[in-house]
Design a protein around this motif. Structure first.
Motif, short mmCIF file in Angstrom:
data_model
loop_
_atom_site.label_atom_id
_atom_site.label_comp_id
_atom_site.label_asym_id
_atom_site.label_seq_id
_atom_site.Cartn_x
_atom_site.Cartn_y
_atom_site.Cartn_z
N LYS A 61 118.16 23.26 66.54
CA LYS A 61 117.68 22.19 65.66
C LYS A 61 118.14 22.44 64.22
N ARG A 62 117.99 23.68 63.75
CA ARG A 62 118.42 24.01 62.38
C ARG A 62 119.92 23.81 62.22
N ILE A 63 120.67 24.27 63.21
CA ILE A 63 122.12 24.14 63.14
C ILE A 63 122.53 22.67 63.12
N SER A 64 121.89 21.85 63.93
CA SER A 64 122.25 20.43 63.96
C SER A 64 121.88 19.74 62.65
N GLN A 65 120.86 20.23 61.96
CA GLN A 65 120.45 19.63 60.68
C GLN A 65 121.38 20.01 59.53
N TYR A 66 121.87 21.25 59.54
CA TYR A 66 122.56 21.76 58.36
C TYR A 66 124.06 22.02 58.53
N MET A 67 124.54 21.99 59.76
CA MET A 67 125.95 22.34 59.97
C MET A 67 126.82 21.08 60.06
N ASP A 68 128.09 21.27 59.78
CA ASP A 68 129.09 20.22 59.90
C ASP A 68 129.11 19.71 61.34
N LYS A 69 129.20 18.41 61.50
CA LYS A 69 129.16 17.81 62.84
C LYS A 69 130.40 18.16 63.67
N SER A 70 131.44 18.66 63.05
CA SER A 70 132.64 19.05 63.80
C SER A 70 132.50 20.44 64.43
N SER A 71 131.38 21.10 64.15
CA SER A 71 131.13 22.42 64.73
C SER A 71 130.63 22.29 66.16
N HIS A 72 130.95 23.29 66.96
CA HIS A 72 130.42 23.38 68.34
C HIS A 72 129.83 24.77 68.47
N ILE A 73 128.50 24.85 68.50
CA ILE A 73 127.83 26.15 68.52
C ILE A 73 126.83 26.19 69.67
N ASN A 74 126.90 27.27 70.43
CA ASN A 74 125.94 27.54 71.51
C ASN A 74 125.03 28.68 71.06
N VAL A 75 123.77 28.58 71.43
CA VAL A 75 122.78 29.60 71.07
C VAL A 75 122.14 30.12 72.35
N THR A 76 122.22 31.42 72.56
CA THR A 76 121.59 32.05 73.72
C THR A 76 120.72 33.19 73.21
N SER A 77 119.45 33.18 73.60
CA SER A 77 118.54 34.24 73.18
C SER A 77 118.05 34.98 74.42
N TYR A 78 118.12 36.31 74.36
CA TYR A 78 117.61 37.14 75.45
C TYR A 78 116.87 38.32 74.84
N ASN A 79 115.58 38.39 75.08
CA ASN A 79 114.72 39.42 74.51
C ASN A 79 114.80 39.41 72.98
N ARG A 80 114.88 38.19 72.45
CA ARG A 80 114.91 37.90 71.01
C ARG A 80 116.20 38.37 70.33
N ILE A 81 117.22 38.69 71.11
CA ILE A 81 118.55 38.97 70.58
C ILE A 81 119.38 37.70 70.79
N VAL A 82 119.93 37.17 69.72
CA VAL A 82 120.61 35.88 69.78
C VAL A 82 122.13 36.09 69.79
N LEU A 83 122.76 35.41 70.74
CA LEU A 83 124.21 35.36 70.84
C LEU A 83 124.65 33.98 70.39
N LEU A 84 125.49 33.93 69.36
CA LEU A 84 126.06 32.68 68.88
C LEU A 84 127.51 32.61 69.34
N THR A 85 127.87 31.54 70.04
CA THR A 85 129.24 31.33 70.48
C THR A 85 129.67 29.92 70.10
N GLY A 86 130.96 29.67 70.18
CA GLY A 86 131.48 28.34 69.88
C GLY A 86 132.54 28.40 68.80
N GLU A 87 132.75 27.26 68.18
CA GLU A 87 133.81 27.16 67.17
C GLU A 87 133.31 26.39 65.95
#
Length: 194
Positions: A61-87
């Motif tokens: 939600k935060r990323i969609s509010q504040y990031m450029d719409k041309s960005s493609h970002i995936n968010v994966t959280s496991y045991n509160r460790i976040v992996l950000l992937t995309g371009e």
């Protein structure tokens, strides 16, 4: 006993009635039940499992509010460790995605694997989903560890492995993923159990 059966029947009927009134939502109800089963077999506590889901939603939600719409970002959280992937189109947005993620409550750590460059195509993303499916299927067929303890995320042929695992489970998971057709590289984002 008869009262319990009556209450269950009423619950089932209510769920069916609600599902018919919410077009497209029945899969969400069934998916929720499946998630409950997955949560029961997970090494995370149910509270952490739910918190990971919340972290993913809040971060997206935060990323969609504040990031450029041309960005493609995936968010994966496991045991509160976040992996950000995309371009993203530039390094500033790569850093901004991490900053926005860090501001989300209960995030313990962040692995920022976002690349700077052109946004992946639908075809590229479909291929990544196919690779993820193949890796997970091999986890099941090899049966060297409980397949649900390793979360698989694929981005541009790179496979990221997350989970709470023993060293042997980690090594087995890496070997299986590494030798799966289409995988260009495996990145470990594991926590090791004692």
């Amino acid at each position: 006993m008869n009262q319990k059966i009556h209450a269950k029947k009423i619950s089932v009927i209510a769920m069916l009635l609600i599902s018919t009134q919410l077009s497209g939502c029945f899969p969400a109800i069934v998916g929720g039940a499946a998630a409950g089963g997955a949560m029961a077999a997970d090494r995370r506590s149910s509270g952490i499992y739910v918190e990971d889901e919340n972290i993913e939603l809040k971060t997206l939600k935060r990323i969609s509010q504040y990031m450029d719409k041309s960005s493609h970002i995936n968010v994966t959280s496991y045991n509160r460790i976040v992996l950000l992937t995309g371009e993203v189109p530039n390094a500033g947005q790569q850093a901004q995605a991490e900053t926005l993620t860090r501001e989300v409550a209960n995030v313990r750590d962040i692995h920022n694997a976002i690349t700077v460059g052109f946004t992946s195509s639908i075809s590229d993303r479909s291929n990544d989903a196919y690779i993820t499916t193949k890796v997970k299927a091999r986890f099941l067929s090899e049966n060297l560890f409980p397949a649900n303890v390793v979360k698989v995320v694929t981005e541009a042929g790179l496979v990221y492995l997350m989970g709470i695992v023993s060293e042997k489970e980690a090594n087995d998971a890496v070997e299986i993923a590494r030798t799966t057709e289409g995988v260009s590289k495996v990145v470990k984002v594991f926590e090791y159990s004692k």
